[in-house]
Design a protein around this motif. Sequence first.
Motif, PDB file in Angstrom:
ATOM      1  N   LEU A 119     -45.937 -23.031  39.744  1.00 18.24           N
ATOM      2  CA  LEU A 119     -45.978 -21.785  38.965  1.00 18.24           C
ATOM      3  C   LEU A 119     -45.121 -21.971  37.711  1.00 18.24           C
ATOM      4  N   LEU A 120     -45.728 -21.727  36.542  1.00 22.97           N
ATOM      5  CA  LEU A 120     -44.983 -21.822  35.284  1.00 22.97           C
ATOM      6  C   LEU A 120     -44.814 -20.420  34.728  1.00 22.97           C
ATOM      7  N   THR A 121     -43.577 -20.007  34.442  1.00 24.55           N
ATOM      8  CA  THR A 121     -43.371 -18.701  33.789  1.00 24.55           C
ATOM      9  C   THR A 121     -42.588 -18.935  32.507  1.00 24.55           C
ATOM     10  N   PHE A 122     -43.015 -18.258  31.458  1.00 23.53           N
ATOM     11  CA  PHE A 122     -42.397 -18.424  30.133  1.00 23.53           C
ATOM     12  C   PHE A 122     -41.707 -17.119  29.748  1.00 23.53           C
ATOM     13  N   HIS A 123     -40.479 -17.214  29.281  1.00 21.22           N
ATOM     14  CA  HIS A 123     -39.746 -16.017  28.836  1.00 21.22           C
ATOM     15  C   HIS A 123     -39.414 -16.175  27.360  1.00 21.22           C
ATOM     16  N   ASP A 124     -39.733 -15.132  26.591  1.00 23.02           N
ATOM     17  CA  ASP A 124     -39.445 -15.177  25.154  1.00 23.02           C
ATOM     18  C   ASP A 124     -37.969 -14.823  24.931  1.00 23.02           C
ATOM     19  N   GLN A 125     -37.192 -15.793  24.482  1.00 23.28           N
ATOM     20  CA  GLN A 125     -35.755 -15.581  24.292  1.00 23.28           C
ATOM     21  C   GLN A 125     -35.414 -15.197  22.857  1.00 23.28           C
ATOM     22  N   THR A 126     -36.466 -15.014  22.019  1.00 23.08           N
ATOM     23  CA  THR A 126     -36.205 -14.821  20.581  1.00 23.08           C
ATOM     24  C   THR A 126     -35.297 -13.616  20.289  1.00 23.08           C
ATOM     25  N   PRO A 127     -35.554 -12.415  20.867  1.00 21.30           N
ATOM     26  CA  PRO A 127     -34.675 -11.283  20.532  1.00 21.30           C
ATOM     27  C   PRO A 127     -33.220 -11.565  20.892  1.00 21.30           C
ATOM     28  N   LEU A 128     -33.015 -12.212  22.047  1.00 19.45           N
ATOM     29  CA  LEU A 128     -31.651 -12.543  22.496  1.00 19.45           C
ATOM     30  C   LEU A 128     -30.978 -13.498  21.519  1.00 19.45           C
ATOM     31  N   ARG A 129     -31.762 -14.512  21.085  1.00 19.66           N
ATOM     32  CA  ARG A 129     -31.223 -15.486  20.133  1.00 19.66           C
ATOM     33  C   ARG A 129     -30.836 -14.821  18.827  1.00 19.66           C
ATOM     34  N   ARG A 130     -31.716 -13.900  18.380  1.00 19.49           N
ATOM     35  CA  ARG A 130     -31.452 -13.221  17.097  1.00 19.49           C
ATOM     36  C   ARG A 130     -30.146 -12.432  17.198  1.00 19.49           C
ATOM     37  N   VAL A 131     -29.941 -11.746  18.327  1.00 18.20           N
ATOM     38  CA  VAL A 131     -28.702 -10.969  18.506  1.00 18.20           C
ATOM     39  C   VAL A 131     -27.504 -11.928  18.490  1.00 18.20           C
ATOM     40  N   GLU A 132     -27.643 -13.072  19.172  1.00 19.53           N
ATOM     41  CA  GLU A 132     -26.547 -14.049  19.186  1.00 19.53           C
ATOM     42  C   GLU A 132     -26.240 -14.536  17.774  1.00 19.53           C
ATOM     43  N   GLU A 133     -27.330 -14.814  17.014  1.00 16.64           N
ATOM     44  CA  GLU A 133     -27.137 -15.279  15.637  1.00 16.64           C
ATOM     45  C   GLU A 133     -26.448 -14.221  14.791  1.00 16.64           C
ATOM     46  N   MET A 134     -26.885 -12.960  14.985  1.00 17.07           N
ATOM     47  CA  MET A 134     -26.286 -11.872  14.207  1.00 17.07           C
ATOM     48  C   MET A 134     -24.810 -11.735  14.538  1.00 17.07           C
ATOM     49  N   ARG A 135     -24.491 -11.881  15.825  1.00 20.57           N
ATOM     50  CA  ARG A 135     -23.091 -11.751  16.225  1.00 20.57           C
ATOM     51  C   ARG A 135     -22.262 -12.880  15.592  1.00 20.57           C
ATOM     52  N   ALA A 136     -22.822 -14.093  15.630  1.00 20.61           N
ATOM     53  CA  ALA A 136     -22.095 -15.232  15.050  1.00 20.61           C
ATOM     54  C   ALA A 136     -21.911 -15.032  13.545  1.00 20.61           C
ATOM     55  N   ASP A 137     -22.991 -14.559  12.874  1.00 23.56           N
ATOM     56  CA  ASP A 137     -22.906 -14.292  11.425  1.00 23.56           C
ATOM     57  C   ASP A 137     -21.836 -13.255  11.141  1.00 23.56           C
ATOM     58  N   PHE A 138     -21.822 -12.212  11.997  1.00 25.12           N
ATOM     59  CA  PHE A 138     -20.887 -11.113  11.790  1.00 25.12           C
ATOM     60  C   PHE A 138     -19.446 -11.617  11.903  1.00 25.12           C
ATOM     61  N   VAL A 139     -19.174 -12.409  12.935  1.00 24.02           N
ATOM     62  CA  VAL A 139     -17.812 -12.927  13.117  1.00 24.02           C
ATOM     63  C   VAL A 139     -17.448 -13.820  11.926  1.00 24.02           C
ATOM     64  N   ALA A 140     -18.417 -14.663  11.500  1.00 22.68           N
ATOM     65  CA  ALA A 140     -18.135 -15.559  10.367  1.00 22.68           C
ATOM     66  C   ALA A 140     -17.847 -14.736   9.108  1.00 22.68           C
ATOM     67  N   ASN A 141     -18.667 -13.694   8.861  1.00 23.76           N
ATOM     68  CA  ASN A 141     -18.465 -12.852   7.680  1.00 23.76           C
ATOM     69  C   ASN A 141     -17.131 -12.125   7.734  1.00 23.76           C
ATOM     70  N   ALA A 142     -16.842 -11.536   8.923  1.00 23.93           N
ATOM     71  CA  ALA A 142     -15.608 -10.749   9.044  1.00 23.93           C
ATOM     72  C   ALA A 142     -14.406 -11.647   8.825  1.00 23.93           C
ATOM     73  N   SER A 143     -14.427 -12.860   9.404  1.00 25.30           N
ATOM     74  CA  SER A 143     -13.239 -13.702   9.227  1.00 25.30           C
ATOM     75  C   SER A 143     -13.138 -14.195   7.787  1.00 25.30           C
ATOM     76  N   HIS A 144     -14.300 -14.429   7.160  1.00 24.00           N
ATOM     77  CA  HIS A 144     -14.249 -14.843   5.750  1.00 24.00           C
ATOM     78  C   HIS A 144     -13.659 -13.722   4.890  1.00 24.00           C
ATOM     79  N   GLU A 145     -14.103 -12.484   5.150  1.00 27.56           N
ATOM     80  CA  GLU A 145     -13.602 -11.339   4.376  1.00 27.56           C
ATOM     81  C   GLU A 145     -12.097 -11.174   4.555  1.00 27.56           C
ATOM     82  N   LEU A 146     -11.612 -11.448   5.768  1.00 27.24           N
ATOM     83  CA  LEU A 146     -10.166 -11.288   6.013  1.00 27.24           C
ATOM     84  C   LEU A 146      -9.377 -12.462   5.435  1.00 27.24           C
ATOM     85  N   ARG A 147     -10.026 -13.652   5.476  1.00 23.82           N
ATOM     86  CA  ARG A 147      -9.293 -14.846   5.040  1.00 23.82           C
ATOM     87  C   ARG A 147      -9.006 -14.804   3.540  1.00 23.82           C
TER      88      ARG A 147
END
Length: 431
Positions: free
Chosen positions: A181-209
């Motif tokens: 049995l092969l089941t496929f799960h679309d992880q794209t929305p999860l990945r996008r949220v992870e990317e956004m979070r990483a971008d946000f942390v990078a932006n926030a630390s850059h703004e503070l630095r």
Amino acid sequence: MAANIQPPGFAPWPDRLRRSAIVLIAAALVLAGVTMFGGLTLAQALAVFLVITGAALVPWHLQDTLPEADDLVGARPAETPVVQALVGGMPDAALLLDRAGRVLHFNDAAAQLAPALRRGELALFALRSPEIIAALRQAIATREPQRAEYVERVPAERWMELIVTPLSLPAAFGGTEVCILLTFHDQTPLRRVEEMRADFVANASHELRTPLAALSGFIDTLQGPARDDAKARERFLGIMQAQATRMARLIDDLLSLSRVELSAHVRPDVTVDLVPLIRQVVDGLEPLAGERGVAVEVDLPSAPVMVAGDAEELLRVFENLIENALKYGASGGRVVVTLAGPVRGSGNGEIRVAVRDFGPGIAPEHLPRLTERFYRVDVGDSRAQGGTGLGLALVKHILSRHRGRLAIESVAGEGATFTVVLPPPRPPVRA
Ligand code: ADP
């Protein structure tokens, strides 16, 4: 209850008699005819009839255990409609293969993922990704579930997770057979949220630095070359204070944003009058308006305009919008704040507050992105104005908590209008 349970294939004799009735009637008629025309004696005819009746009443195991025609689509249990329905009903893309990797069943989502899939053909013809092939081979060889991740590039980039599960299903002639049995799960929305979070942390630390680097640079200078220069010290301390204020404002905005996000699903249940609230914001920003040489015109109704809302949060919304108009639209020399509503008959009695400036306006390509965190049309300009790039993101989040929205219209060279649209307060629930 137990008395009703029949061994499979052994129907009770009245049932068998009923099912054989037509045969028996036909046999009786034929035998009667033959006897009448002298072909058989009465005794012979009766004997033949008894044999036929006996044969009809024997509980033929084979005859009664034949499954319904519907269950016989394939010779193997793995190919029955029940298994097909189960695979078809799975919410994610799913397909079932036999041990050789041939497709037994697949659902619509799998057909969309791999349009070349065909029943009875090897799945590898349709699923060409090396990660899928490796996971499949491994699952067949080890009979252990396997997990693989891969990226679909066409038609759009999608991150997929594949789970390969070997199953033991009953075989056609007893025993079991292995299916996959092969089941496929679309992880794209999860990945996008992870990317956004990483971008946000990078932006926030850059703004503070950035202000932090400026602060430590000035501290070094004050401790070294400018130690005894009173004039330079005065100037540097002024800049340091501005940088420290900027950092404090950024942290303040970040905290407000996360607080609003945490309460995003809780709709405010108190009502507030927008008229005094807007007047309070305009009064508070008078010094800034004076400093920028901008006249603020306010058009408010005389009657109260109630909305379901958090007064503190709504203050921040109007403060951000009017402050932006004063900062970025100062060249127009005029800002108009209008409160209209609730407008009956149009827009379900919505309440609208428009903040209009007559400055340079915003080019259309920037409009959809203005409410993203840290998005600015001109980073240098925003920083010079003490901006954090979080103001409109905060406005958007506060309004969505209030089930409202922000509309932005602008014609380059003619200014911009930011309109807050809020729903009317819900009528009180009667006990
Ligand atoms: P900031 O802290 O930079 O002001 P905002 O989220 O409030 O952040 O605004 C984002 C950007 O939108 C600003 O940097 C500015 O480029 C643009 N902007 C906002 N309001 C106006 C306006 N009234 N006129 C022109 N540009 C504006």
